[in-house]
Motif scaffolding. Structure first.
Motif, mmCIF file in Angstrom:
data_model
loop_
_atom_site.group_PDB
_atom_site.id
_atom_site.type_symbol
_atom_site.label_atom_id
_atom_site.label_comp_id
_atom_site.label_asym_id
_atom_site.label_seq_id
_atom_site.Cartn_x
_atom_site.Cartn_y
_atom_site.Cartn_z
ATOM 1 N N ARG A 4 0.857 -1.181 0.000
ATOM 2 C CA ARG A 4 0.000 0.000 0.000
ATOM 3 C C ARG A 4 0.888 1.223 0.000
ATOM 4 O O ARG A 4 1.752 1.369 0.847
ATOM 5 C CB ARG A 4 -0.901 0.000 1.228
ATOM 6 N N ALA A 6 -0.513 4.257 0.174
ATOM 7 C CA ALA A 6 -1.267 5.298 0.870
ATOM 8 C C ALA A 6 -0.851 5.363 2.335
ATOM 9 O O ALA A 6 -0.796 4.346 3.007
ATOM 10 C CB ALA A 6 -2.756 5.025 0.765
ATOM 11 N N CYS A 8 -1.291 6.629 6.403
ATOM 12 C CA CYS A 8 -2.377 6.685 7.383
ATOM 13 C C CYS A 8 -3.177 7.963 7.159
ATOM 14 O O CYS A 8 -2.595 9.044 7.033
ATOM 15 C CB CYS A 8 -1.783 6.666 8.792
ATOM 16 N N ILE A 9 -4.495 7.842 7.117
ATOM 17 C CA ILE A 9 -5.317 9.031 6.870
ATOM 18 C C ILE A 9 -5.430 9.941 8.094
ATOM 19 O O ILE A 9 -5.922 11.047 7.982
ATOM 20 C CB ILE A 9 -6.732 8.656 6.364
ATOM 21 N N GLN A 22 -11.841 2.419 6.023
ATOM 22 C CA GLN A 22 -12.990 2.911 5.250
ATOM 23 C C GLN A 22 -12.854 2.436 3.810
ATOM 24 O O GLN A 22 -11.766 2.477 3.246
ATOM 25 C CB GLN A 22 -13.033 4.442 5.267
ATOM 26 N N TRP A 32 -11.680 2.471 -3.647
ATOM 27 C CA TRP A 32 -10.387 2.438 -2.979
ATOM 28 C C TRP A 32 -10.628 2.385 -1.479
ATOM 29 O O TRP A 32 -11.745 2.505 -1.007
ATOM 30 C CB TRP A 32 -9.523 3.637 -3.372
ATOM 31 N N HIS A 34 -9.239 3.525 2.596
ATOM 32 C CA HIS A 34 -8.446 4.384 3.471
ATOM 33 C C HIS A 34 -7.877 3.489 4.560
ATOM 34 O O HIS A 34 -8.573 2.628 5.091
ATOM 35 C CB HIS A 34 -9.294 5.476 4.110
ATOM 36 N N TYR A 35 -6.611 3.726 4.902
ATOM 37 C CA TYR A 35 -5.917 2.918 5.897
ATOM 38 C C TYR A 35 -5.450 3.794 7.048
ATOM 39 O O TYR A 35 -5.260 5.000 6.890
ATOM 40 C CB TYR A 35 -4.715 2.216 5.258
ATOM 41 N N ALA A 36 -5.261 3.170 8.210
ATOM 42 C CA ALA A 36 -4.770 3.895 9.381
ATOM 43 C C ALA A 36 -3.931 2.955 10.240
ATOM 44 O O ALA A 36 -4.072 1.732 10.175
ATOM 45 C CB ALA A 36 -5.927 4.441 10.205
ATOM 46 N N TYR A 45 -10.382 6.982 14.537
ATOM 47 C CA TYR A 45 -11.279 6.970 13.382
ATOM 48 C C TYR A 45 -12.570 6.221 13.718
ATOM 49 O O TYR A 45 -13.655 6.642 13.339
ATOM 50 C CB TYR A 45 -10.577 6.351 12.183
#
Length: 69
Positions: A4, A6, A8-9, A22, A32, A34-36, A45
């Motif tokens: 990944r 992306a 962490c949001i 999410q 797509w 969202h990762y954290a 979150y």
């Protein structure tokens, strides 16, 4: 496992233990995610009203929900 790119949001970190928080669905093709970071970002979150219920279930399975203060 695929990587990944992306971050962490919540905090912007890019850790190997990131978890999906999410799923963004779109009608015209694949969505797509969202990762954290599991702790504390995914916990933060999960406390939001728009967080999916399955996120709290995933955190509960990891022993990270509910958050103890």
């Amino acid at each position: 496992m695929w990587s990944r790119a992306a971050p962490c949001i919540v905090c912007g970190a890019n850790r190997p233990d990131m978890m999906l928080v999410q799923i963004i669905e779109v009608g015209s093709g694949p969505g797509w995610g969202h990762y954290a970071c599991p702790e504390p970002c995914a916990q933060q979150y999960a406390s939001r009203t728009y967080a999916p219920e399955w996120l709290r279930s995933d955190l509960r399975e990891r022993g990270l929900w509910p958050v103890s203060s």
